[in-house]
Write a protein that holds these residues in place. Structure first.
Motif, PDB file in Angstrom:
ATOM      1  N   ALA A  83      23.845  36.776  43.290  1.00  0.00           N
ATOM      2  CA  ALA A  83      23.963  35.697  44.268  1.00  0.00           C
ATOM      3  C   ALA A  83      23.973  34.314  43.616  1.00  0.00           C
ATOM      4  CB  ALA A  83      22.802  35.781  45.264  1.00  0.00           C
ATOM      5  N   ASP A  84      23.660  34.222  42.342  1.00  0.00           N
ATOM      6  CA  ASP A  84      23.625  32.925  41.663  1.00  0.00           C
ATOM      7  C   ASP A  84      25.032  32.343  41.592  1.00  0.00           C
ATOM      8  OD1 ASP A  84      23.602  30.902  39.546  1.00  0.00           O
ATOM      9  OD2 ASP A  84      21.647  31.707  38.985  1.00  0.00           O
ATOM     10  N   PRO A  85      25.224  31.084  41.974  1.00  0.00           N
ATOM     11  CA  PRO A  85      26.563  30.474  41.906  1.00  0.00           C
ATOM     12  C   PRO A  85      27.172  30.492  40.495  1.00  0.00           C
ATOM     13  CG  PRO A  85      25.061  29.059  43.130  1.00  0.00           C
ATOM     14  CD  PRO A  85      24.237  30.181  42.562  1.00  0.00           C
ATOM     15  N   LEU A  86      26.353  30.542  39.460  1.00  0.00           N
ATOM     16  CA  LEU A  86      26.878  30.588  38.097  1.00  0.00           C
ATOM     17  C   LEU A  86      27.651  31.873  37.810  1.00  0.00           C
ATOM     18  CD1 LEU A  86      23.885  29.111  36.055  1.00  0.00           C
ATOM     19  CD2 LEU A  86      26.137  28.063  36.388  1.00  0.00           C
ATOM     20  N   VAL A  87      27.446  32.907  38.632  1.00  0.00           N
ATOM     21  CA  VAL A  87      28.104  34.202  38.435  1.00  0.00           C
ATOM     22  C   VAL A  87      29.537  34.204  38.977  1.00  0.00           C
ATOM     23  CG1 VAL A  87      27.919  36.694  38.909  1.00  0.00           C
ATOM     24  CG2 VAL A  87      25.868  35.362  38.451  1.00  0.00           C
ATOM     25  N   GLU A  88      29.888  33.223  39.788  1.00  0.00           N
ATOM     26  CA  GLU A  88      31.198  33.196  40.447  1.00  0.00           C
ATOM     27  C   GLU A  88      32.373  33.342  39.475  1.00  0.00           C
ATOM     28  OE1 GLU A  88      34.904  32.010  41.929  1.00  0.00           O
ATOM     29  OE2 GLU A  88      33.781  30.731  40.567  1.00  0.00           O
ATOM     30  N   PRO A  89      32.420  32.614  38.343  1.00  0.00           N
ATOM     31  CA  PRO A  89      33.565  32.806  37.432  1.00  0.00           C
ATOM     32  C   PRO A  89      33.655  34.232  36.890  1.00  0.00           C
ATOM     33  CG  PRO A  89      32.355  30.815  36.857  1.00  0.00           C
ATOM     34  CD  PRO A  89      31.535  31.544  37.891  1.00  0.00           C
ATOM     35  N   LEU A  90      32.530  34.858  36.605  1.00  0.00           N
ATOM     36  CA  LEU A  90      32.518  36.243  36.120  1.00  0.00           C
ATOM     37  C   LEU A  90      33.128  37.152  37.177  1.00  0.00           C
ATOM     38  CD1 LEU A  90      29.641  38.163  34.398  1.00  0.00           C
ATOM     39  CD2 LEU A  90      30.610  39.042  36.495  1.00  0.00           C
ATOM     40  N   LEU A  91      32.665  37.045  38.406  1.00  0.00           N
ATOM     41  CA  LEU A  91      33.167  37.911  39.469  1.00  0.00           C
ATOM     42  C   LEU A  91      34.655  37.674  39.730  1.00  0.00           C
ATOM     43  CD1 LEU A  91      30.165  37.624  41.950  1.00  0.00           C
ATOM     44  CD2 LEU A  91      30.671  39.508  40.376  1.00  0.00           C
ATOM     45  N   ARG A  92      35.044  36.421  39.782  1.00  0.00           N
ATOM     46  CA  ARG A  92      36.444  36.071  40.052  1.00  0.00           C
ATOM     47  C   ARG A  92      37.366  36.574  38.948  1.00  0.00           C
ATOM     48  NH1 ARG A  92      38.208  31.608  38.048  1.00  0.00           N
ATOM     49  NH2 ARG A  92      36.217  30.548  38.285  1.00  0.00           N
ATOM     50  N   GLU A  93      37.014  36.293  37.695  1.00  0.00           N
ATOM     51  CA  GLU A  93      37.898  36.683  36.589  1.00  0.00           C
ATOM     52  C   GLU A  93      37.911  38.189  36.366  1.00  0.00           C
ATOM     53  OE1 GLU A  93      38.456  32.689  33.938  1.00  0.00           O
ATOM     54  OE2 GLU A  93      37.473  34.392  32.986  1.00  0.00           O
ATOM     55  N   LEU A  94      36.768  38.854  36.497  1.00  0.00           N
ATOM     56  CA  LEU A  94      36.774  40.312  36.342  1.00  0.00           C
ATOM     57  C   LEU A  94      37.595  40.976  37.443  1.00  0.00           C
ATOM     58  CD1 LEU A  94      33.199  41.416  35.219  1.00  0.00           C
ATOM     59  CD2 LEU A  94      35.310  41.477  33.902  1.00  0.00           C
ATOM     60  N   THR A  95      37.443  40.504  38.667  1.00  0.00           N
ATOM     61  CA  THR A  95      38.238  41.064  39.764  1.00  0.00           C
ATOM     62  C   THR A  95      39.722  40.895  39.479  1.00  0.00           C
ATOM     63  OG1 THR A  95      36.466  40.643  41.357  1.00  0.00           O
ATOM     64  CG2 THR A  95      38.694  40.950  42.242  1.00  0.00           C
ATOM     65  N   HIS A  96      40.114  39.712  39.042  1.00  0.00           N
ATOM     66  CA  HIS A  96      41.518  39.465  38.703  1.00  0.00           C
ATOM     67  C   HIS A  96      41.990  40.402  37.584  1.00  0.00           C
ATOM     68  CE1 HIS A  96      45.264  37.360  38.008  1.00  0.00           C
ATOM     69  NE2 HIS A  96      44.965  37.326  36.721  1.00  0.00           N
ATOM     70  N   GLU A  97      41.182  40.557  36.538  1.00  0.00           N
ATOM     71  CA  GLU A  97      41.546  41.451  35.418  1.00  0.00           C
ATOM     72  C   GLU A  97      41.731  42.886  35.905  1.00  0.00           C
ATOM     73  OE1 GLU A  97      42.056  41.088  32.021  1.00  0.00           O
ATOM     74  OE2 GLU A  97      41.941  38.911  32.207  1.00  0.00           O
ATOM     75  N   TYR A  98      40.778  43.382  36.684  1.00  0.00           N
ATOM     76  CA  TYR A  98      40.852  44.770  37.147  1.00  0.00           C
ATOM     77  C   TYR A  98      42.080  45.000  38.014  1.00  0.00           C
ATOM     78  CZ  TYR A  98      35.935  45.304  35.675  1.00  0.00           C
ATOM     79  OH  TYR A  98      34.769  45.351  34.971  1.00  0.00           O
ATOM     80  N   VAL A  99      42.325  44.089  38.960  1.00  0.00           N
ATOM     81  CA  VAL A  99      43.462  44.243  39.871  1.00  0.00           C
ATOM     82  C   VAL A  99      44.781  44.124  39.111  1.00  0.00           C
ATOM     83  CG1 VAL A  99      44.648  43.200  41.845  1.00  0.00           C
ATOM     84  CG2 VAL A  99      42.174  43.570  41.919  1.00  0.00           C
ATOM     85  N   THR A 100      44.852  43.199  38.161  1.00  0.00           N
ATOM     86  CA  THR A 100      46.072  43.018  37.370  1.00  0.00           C
ATOM     87  C   THR A 100      46.380  44.261  36.538  1.00  0.00           C
ATOM     88  OG1 THR A 100      45.724  40.635  37.254  1.00  0.00           O
ATOM     89  CG2 THR A 100      47.156  41.588  35.585  1.00  0.00           C
ATOM     90  N   ARG A 101      45.357  44.865  35.958  1.00  0.00           N
ATOM     91  CA  ARG A 101      45.575  46.011  35.068  1.00  0.00           C
ATOM     92  C   ARG A 101      45.667  47.341  35.794  1.00  0.00           C
ATOM     93  NH1 ARG A 101      42.924  44.662  29.343  1.00  0.00           N
ATOM     94  NH2 ARG A 101      42.826  42.417  29.564  1.00  0.00           N
TER      95      ARG A 101
END
Length: 165
Positions: free
Chosen positions: A15-33
């Motif tokens: 829930a920490d706002p600092l985690v947002e880039p991790l969640l966003r970029e990992l989701t993008h990587e997984y969906v792209t691949r």
């Protein structure tokens, strides 16, 4: 660091706002691949899976900004399972993932885990290379075409650490 940037590890929650880039970029990587169905990977585990005492979510902050991160969750009584390994797209090729992995190993050993396990997708050759370089034992045929064998699983023993007082 010699370039004047301050780096620190911080334990956080999903829930920490600092985690947002991790969640966003990992989701993008997984969906792209792996396609749209890979979006489910990011919500597969309950929030508390990466919370102490059985798990942890770590961010490597540089001057207060997240540049890399990773987590582990309980796999079994002796084993932590690494998940959510990430390096910010603007900070790759600096050895940050290796530092995060080493800190996850240290943290897991400090709470009593004796083995670390992880899997990565067959379309992530950089992750495969990271885990091999970090001393993980592949639990698959490294000579096979990764696309023919599914998830690439690895393990590594962790040292028994003496409790600190």
């Amino acid at each position: 660091m010699s370039d004047g940037r301050h780096q620190e590890f911080r334990k956080v929650t999903l829930a920490d706002p600092l985690v947002e880039p991790l969640l966003r970029e990992l989701t993008h990587e997984y969906v792209t691949r792996y396609g749209p169905e890979a979006h489910q990977e990011m919500t597969r585990y309950p929030v508390d899976a990466f919370a102490e005492p059985h798990g942890v979510l770590l961010l490597l902050l540089e001057d207060g900004e997240p540049v890399a991160g990773g987590a582990y969750k309980r796999y079994d009584d002796r084993t932590a399972e690494v998940k959510r390994m990430w390096t910010h797209s603007a900070h790759r090729r600096r050895g940050l993932a290796r530092r995060v992995l080493a800190e996850l190993e240290r943290t897991a050993a400090a709470v009593g885990y004796r083995r670390i396990f992880l899997s990565t997708g067959p379309r992530q050759p950089e992750a495969r290379g990271l885990y091999l370089a970090a001393g993980y034992t592949p639990l698959f045929d490294v000579t096979a075409d990764p696309l023919t064998i599914g998830p690439l699983r690895f393990e590594k023993p962790l040292p028994a650490l003496l409790p600190t007082h």
